[in-house]
Design an enzyme around this catalytic site. Sequence first.
Site, PDB file in Angstrom:
ATOM      1  N   ASP A 102       0.862  -1.177   0.000  1.00  0.00           N
ATOM      2  CA  ASP A 102       0.000   0.000   0.000  1.00  0.00           C
ATOM      3  C   ASP A 102       0.902   1.231   0.000  1.00  0.00           C
ATOM      4  O   ASP A 102       1.864   1.289   0.768  1.00  0.00           O
ATOM      5  CB  ASP A 102      -0.868  -0.009   1.272  1.00  0.00           C
ATOM      6  CG  ASP A 102      -2.285   0.416   1.009  1.00  0.00           C
ATOM      7  OD1 ASP A 102      -2.451   1.524   0.474  1.00  0.00           O
ATOM      8  OD2 ASP A 102      -3.214  -0.335   1.347  1.00  0.00           O
ATOM      9  N   ASP A 204      -3.126   4.650  -2.245  1.00  0.00           N
ATOM     10  CA  ASP A 204      -4.205   5.170  -1.417  1.00  0.00           C
ATOM     11  C   ASP A 204      -4.644   6.568  -1.874  1.00  0.00           C
ATOM     12  O   ASP A 204      -3.781   7.446  -2.053  1.00  0.00           O
ATOM     13  CB  ASP A 204      -3.667   5.243   0.026  1.00  0.00           C
ATOM     14  CG  ASP A 204      -4.747   5.508   1.038  1.00  0.00           C
ATOM     15  OD1 ASP A 204      -5.646   4.661   1.164  1.00  0.00           O
ATOM     16  OD2 ASP A 204      -4.700   6.556   1.719  1.00  0.00           O
ATOM     17  N   HIS A 337     -11.085  -3.661   3.146  1.00  0.00           N
ATOM     18  CA  HIS A 337     -11.029  -3.264   4.559  1.00  0.00           C
ATOM     19  C   HIS A 337     -11.853  -2.025   4.869  1.00  0.00           C
ATOM     20  O   HIS A 337     -11.969  -1.653   6.031  1.00  0.00           O
ATOM     21  CB  HIS A 337      -9.566  -3.041   4.945  1.00  0.00           C
ATOM     22  CG  HIS A 337      -8.989  -1.889   4.170  1.00  0.00           C
ATOM     23  ND1 HIS A 337      -8.772  -1.942   2.811  1.00  0.00           N
ATOM     24  CD2 HIS A 337      -8.646  -0.643   4.554  1.00  0.00           C
ATOM     25  CE1 HIS A 337      -8.317  -0.779   2.400  1.00  0.00           C
ATOM     26  NE2 HIS A 337      -8.221   0.027   3.436  1.00  0.00           N
ATOM     27  N   ASP A 338     -12.376  -1.351   3.836  1.00  0.00           N
ATOM     28  CA  ASP A 338     -13.224  -0.176   4.065  1.00  0.00           C
ATOM     29  C   ASP A 338     -14.699  -0.508   3.878  1.00  0.00           C
ATOM     30  O   ASP A 338     -15.548   0.385   3.948  1.00  0.00           O
ATOM     31  CB  ASP A 338     -12.852   0.941   3.077  1.00  0.00           C
ATOM     32  CG  ASP A 338     -11.479   1.519   3.343  1.00  0.00           C
ATOM     33  OD1 ASP A 338     -11.032   1.476   4.509  1.00  0.00           O
ATOM     34  OD2 ASP A 338     -10.855   2.011   2.382  1.00  0.00           O
TER      35      ASP A 338
HETATM   36  C1  NOJ Z   1      -8.389   4.813   2.002  1.00  0.00           C
HETATM   37  C2  NOJ Z   1      -8.039   3.611   2.825  1.00  0.00           C
HETATM   38  O1  NOJ Z   1      -8.478   2.459   2.153  1.00  0.00           O
HETATM   39  C3  NOJ Z   1      -8.686   3.800   4.160  1.00  0.00           C
HETATM   40  O2  NOJ Z   1      -8.640   2.647   4.940  1.00  0.00           O
HETATM   41  C4  NOJ Z   1      -8.020   4.972   4.841  1.00  0.00           C
HETATM   42  O3  NOJ Z   1      -8.682   5.235   6.057  1.00  0.00           O
HETATM   43  C5  NOJ Z   1      -8.058   6.215   3.967  1.00  0.00           C
HETATM   44  N1  NOJ Z   1      -7.762   5.949   2.588  1.00  0.00           N
HETATM   45  C6  NOJ Z   1      -7.070   7.230   4.463  1.00  0.00           C
HETATM   46  O4  NOJ Z   1      -5.763   6.795   4.215  1.00  0.00           O
END
Ligand code: NOJ
Length: 566
Positions: A102, A204, A337-338
């Site tokens: 990442d 990201d 994960h989001d």
């Molecule tokens: C996207 C990432 O997938 C997420 O988990 C993160 O909180 C935000 N970007 C900020 O880096």
Amino acid sequence: MDTASQKKWWKEVVVYQIYPRSFKDSDGDGIGDLKGITSKLDYVKSLGVDVIWLNPIYGSPNADNGYDISNYDDIMKEFGTMADFDTMLSEMHKRNLKLVMDLVVNHCSDEHEWFKQARSSRTNPYRNYFHWWPAEKGKPPFRPGNFEVDGSGWRFDSLTNSYYLHYFSYKQPDLNWENPKVRQEIYAMMNRWFKKGVDGFRMDVIPFIAKDTTFPVITQKDLDAKYDGRWDVYQASGPGLHSYLQEMNKEVLSKYDIMTVAEGAGTTKSTVMDFVDPDRKELDMAYHFDGVSLGYVPGYFKKMDPNWSLVAFKKIYSDWDSVFENKGWGTIYLGNHDQPRMVSRWGNDAPEYHDASSKMLTTFLLSMRGTPYYYFGDELGMTNIKFDKIEDYRDIETIAEYNKVKNAGGDVKGFIEDQKTGGARDNGRTPFQWDAGLNGGFTTGTPWLKVNDNKSTINVVAEEKDANSILNYFKKMVQLRKEHKDIMVYGKYTLLDVDNPDVYAYTREAGGKKVLVLLSFRKTGGKFNLGTMQLGKEWINNLQPLTVQNGVVNLQPYQACVVELK
Ligand code: NOJ
């Protein structure tokens, strides 16, 4: 030239995303780690996947679980050491597995040395590594700060009487990409990781790196008129963006045989090609948010409408497929994960439908054009944990949103209910379920986030033994995609029966051969009229048999199949 004639290894792979914090703990501290991952590489290999994408593992105080990096050249202490990393990478490569890291460079941590220096005085050489607004100019124009209870993307720092910009939490100050020194630092860091042998980066919120640094006042009216009301699109539209990505490509990416994927926050069907058109020499792929943003009830935080429209879902994925008809390349995912667990959101996690709907969604992901990003645990059918109280949550985003509702005197109980099916990110972050034993075999200690009770049935040991398990179905689908690369990876995609509210039907075809994919998204099954089509050999079917009566296929609840057409 069409996309099929532009073959690349990264178009043919299946990417398996591992959330390192939750995969396997080797030392009993309740947090997954690199040694844990290394110990489970044979399992990953057995899935048939080719690439592992790891969420951030760099030095971090973990305000946002590693998306707040305090040292880009170090390993988070909970995860291990650089020696553990080197071993992990070499064990991956031995097994012919590639590693995608990442890359979090829109922001770093407020505990990064750059920021510590920058905030110390207005004349510090690192000051311009970040975005500042001197308080004598008054309050800065509003910019949203995700993960902040007051919603503001500016934080006042009394030491230098200035505000600094943070699109996420105040622990994640945005880096100033307009400063060439920042860009050079980042390219050098990327080069160091590539020299170590990593095989790519998932970038990201990369479209956010460049912004209008005059920070004009932007009203809701401007936003509605020019950006469809979307801050993410406004924030992502910085003038220097593509020249920075081209520079990064020239100074770093073009030197290695690697893959890159943009987290395409704020990109749209009409802007995505600027990132992935091979002639522009920027990035390889991007993933969009249109699919995972579908079905949220306006005015609530990620509350899912149980009657979300399959017709709209089909249109989103079909329209995005058509963007890459002639060039560029797409991606496909339903979980990460989001996001909540895919079966809880897009399938049905009730016991009677859990198996079929998990397999149906896997059939979708692995039979579409575009590189699939498959989230760890979905191959087992892991489900949302559905916490009943806020104290169980660990995620900065959910906690901030809860406090917003609470401070406004809103319905906090309703909020907790909505998060069970909706957006709470911890639903997708619970520890991986290896076996039915203590903590699902994830840790001998106290897990950082609770393990789902359904580990007793949904786990690797049980599913490896059962030939009909969700896990074994996933492996079959991966093999099918590989055996029939021409059709399943590169073949033309055509949506059928556009307005069918229950069934997603499409064909994939190449070299005169055509398959039909039928997916029921309903507990009521669904019907599909074959017209003049004649069914041939079935490639896969999650629920035998396929019933056809008078030219109409009657699908069982959540039935999925891929079948040849004669
Ligand atoms: C996207 C990432 O997938 C997420 O988990 C993160 O909180 C935000 N970007 C900020 O880096």
